[in-house]
Scaffold this motif. Structure first.
Motif: not given
Length: 155
Positions: A59, A64, A66, A74, A76-77, A80, A82
């Motif tokens: 989380y 950000t 990568t 991918a 993820v900011s 967001e 993953i």
């Protein structure tokens, strides 16, 4: 019930600027929880890796990240999440200029089944690596399993 404040959890040697093992402080039995702060260029992990028996969720609270994966990168900011399944290779890196703050959750909590790859200058390619404590006890060292060359140092 257990309650902690992130700032009260002692840090741990890591590839990240800050890593705090929150699960240890909370006494969790089934889930690993780690708080991270990544300076620009920092990573969550010592290399491109997969946990054979652990599912991971990240989380991103700010900044950000990568994530390199077998399929594609991918991004993820902030705000967001993953998820990576067991045996799914990944490596999250702060490629931006802003500091990243994130939580990582993994289940099961304890895992020894990790396969990690880093670039080895001696071999000229990405090879399987291991992590060990340096003789000085103040750094972690990664080394190539093929030739034994050192591939990184982390404190």
């Amino acid at each position: 019930m257990e309650k902690v404040t992130i700032d009260d959890v002692d840090g741990q040697m890591s590839a990240a600027d800050v890593r705090r093992p929150v699960s240890r402080a909370l006494g969790t039995e089934d889930v690993a929880i780690n708080y991270y702060e990544l300076a620009p260029g920092d990573s969550f992990a010592f290399g491109y890796h997969a946990h054979g028996d652990q599912e991971e969720v990240f989380y991103v609270q700010s900044g950000t990240v990568t994530f390199e994966t077998d399929d594609e990168d991918a991004v993820v900011s902030a705000g967001e999440l993953i998820r990576f399944a067991p045996d799914e290779f990944q490596r999250g890196v702060n490629e931006g200029e802003e500091r990243v703050v994130a939580l990582a959750l993994g289940a099961p909590r304890d895992t020894e089944d990790i396969e990690m790859y880093r670039h080895c200058e001696e071999c000229g390619e990405r090879t399987r690596n291991k992590i060990e404590m340096a003789d000085s006890r103040d750094e972690l060292v990664t080394s190539c399993l093929d030739c034994g060359a050192e591939t990184g140092r982390f404190d």
